[in-house]
Design an enzyme around this catalytic site. Structure first.
Site, PDB file in Angstrom:
ATOM      1  N   ASN A   1       0.407  -1.668  -0.030  1.00  0.00           N
ATOM      2  CA  ASN A   1       0.134  -0.161   0.137  1.00  0.00           C
ATOM      3  C   ASN A   1       0.660   1.285   0.272  1.00  0.00           C
ATOM      4  OD1 ASN A   1      -2.610  -1.479  -0.032  1.00  0.00           O
ATOM      5  ND2 ASN A   1      -2.203  -2.350   2.476  1.00  0.00           N
TER       6      ASN A   1
ATOM      7  N   GLY B   1      -8.487  -7.847  -5.462  1.00  0.00           N
ATOM      8  CA  GLY B   1      -9.124  -7.873  -6.501  1.00  0.00           C
ATOM      9  C   GLY B   1      -9.016  -7.207  -7.990  1.00  0.00           C
TER      10      GLY B   1
ATOM     11  N   GLU C   1     -10.416   1.493   1.984  1.00  0.00           N
ATOM     12  CA  GLU C   1      -8.690   1.291   2.130  1.00  0.00           C
ATOM     13  C   GLU C   1      -8.128   1.197   3.353  1.00  0.00           C
ATOM     14  OE1 GLU C   1      -7.721  -1.673  -1.076  1.00  0.00           O
ATOM     15  OE2 GLU C   1      -8.727   0.129  -2.361  1.00  0.00           O
TER      16      GLU C   1
ATOM     17  N   THR D   1     -11.620  -6.800  -3.567  1.00  0.00           N
ATOM     18  CA  THR D   1     -12.154  -7.660  -1.982  1.00  0.00           C
ATOM     19  C   THR D   1     -13.348  -6.889  -1.362  1.00  0.00           C
ATOM     20  OG1 THR D   1     -10.837  -6.913  -0.518  1.00  0.00           O
ATOM     21  CG2 THR D   1      -9.806  -8.496  -1.253  1.00  0.00           C
ATOM     22  N   GLY D   2     -13.426  -5.837  -1.134  1.00  0.00           N
ATOM     23  CA  GLY D   2     -14.335  -4.881  -0.322  1.00  0.00           C
ATOM     24  C   GLY D   2     -15.692  -5.054  -1.194  1.00  0.00           C
TER      25      GLY D   2
END
Length: 290
Positions: A73, A83, A223, A234-235
């Site tokens: 990140n 994803g 995030e 993914t969220g």
């Protein structure tokens, strides 16, 4: 002798890509990998003094899959899975002729993911369907501190009052909050507060979901380690699972994010399938001071 201050900079070639606005800096590490990766992620992700992005993604060889993904990140923390980034990797390895496969296995810190490439008329990858695996729903597996086996719409205290949180892991922890109108959410206050709330041992990604119909919803995401992004794959998967668990949505729905749309299906076999686009923006060379 040449002092360290006068050494030539390290030149790192990169490709800027995004999955519906979730933008990362992709580095081909099939032959070699830069060092000091957390520091590199912070440097390159800076939108004023670096390339700019939500983080860096390394495309690496794998002993157990076709390719391996590592990602950091923009605060330097290493992420387990993304994803949107996985879709971009599928496009990169195909369009840059690293593979001619239409179905790719990708090693991540959350296990091996299978990516199915959907080709456009120009012969490049238009969209990618990712088998995201089965969601983890038990509090211990997420992980989240809860008095029940599963955290489903459990009230969590915040400085703005209690909010109801559903905890889901898609390889990384998510807290989903259903709202009547996304515009009414005090997002910049609740996002960072809930990310670091004591209920999460490892922090969490926070999603606010507005259900439009059983087959459609809007989402905004904060995030972990990054802050707000335009999209989170993914969220979106975690939010779809939470919407099904709470009886709000069907098992297949379109989720509208600030950067674009994702189609999420929680298949009867238990796996969550995510389909969305991936785009290459530009290539360049980053000159890193030694």
């Amino acid at each position: 002798m040449t002092s360290s201050a006068t050494k030539a900079p390290e030149v790192i070639k990169f490709t800027k890509m995004h999955g519906i606005g979730n933008d990362y800096i992709y580095i081909n590490c099939m032959e070699s990998m830069p060092d000091r990766l957390p520091e590199l992620a912070i440097e390159m992700s800076d939108r004023h003094f670096g390339v700019g992005g939500d983080g860096i993604v390394l495309i690496c060889p794998s002993e157990v899959a076709d390719f391996k993904m590592r990602m950091f990140n923009n605060d330097g923390s290493e992420a387990r899975m993304c994803g949107n980034a996985s879709r971009c990797i599928a496009k990169y390895v195909h369009d840059h002729h690293l593979t001619d496969l239409s179905r790719i296995s990708l090693e991540t810190l959350s296990g091996i993911k299978v990516l199915s490439l959907n080709m456009s008329s120009d012969g490049e990858v238009g969209s990618v369907t990712v088998d995201m695996g089965e969601p983890e729903l038990t509090a211990k597996a997420v992980p989240v501190i809860s008095g029940t086996e599963r955290m489903i719409e459990q009230e969590v205290p915040t400085s703005a009052g209690p909010v109801k949180v559903t905890a889901v892991s898609m390889g990384n922890p998510h807290g989903v909050i259903f709202v009547d109108r996304i515009e009414d959410v005090d997002f910049d206050r609740l996002g960072p507060e809930l990310e670091r709330h004591p209920i999460w041992p490892d922090r969490a990604n926070i999603e606010f979901l507005q259900v439009i119909s059983p087959a459609e919803a809007r989402m905004r995401v904060w995030e972990r380690g990054t802050g707000e992004t335009l999209a989170c794959g993914t969220g979106a998967c975690a939010s779809a699972v939470a919407a099904v668990l709470t009886g709000r949505c069907d098992r297949r729905l379109t989720i509208h994010l600030r950067g674009g749309d994702l189609i999420i299906e929680w298949a009867p076999g238990g796996h969550v399938m995510m389909t969305g686009t991936a785009a290459e923006v530009f290539e360049g060379s980053y000159h890193r001071q030694r």
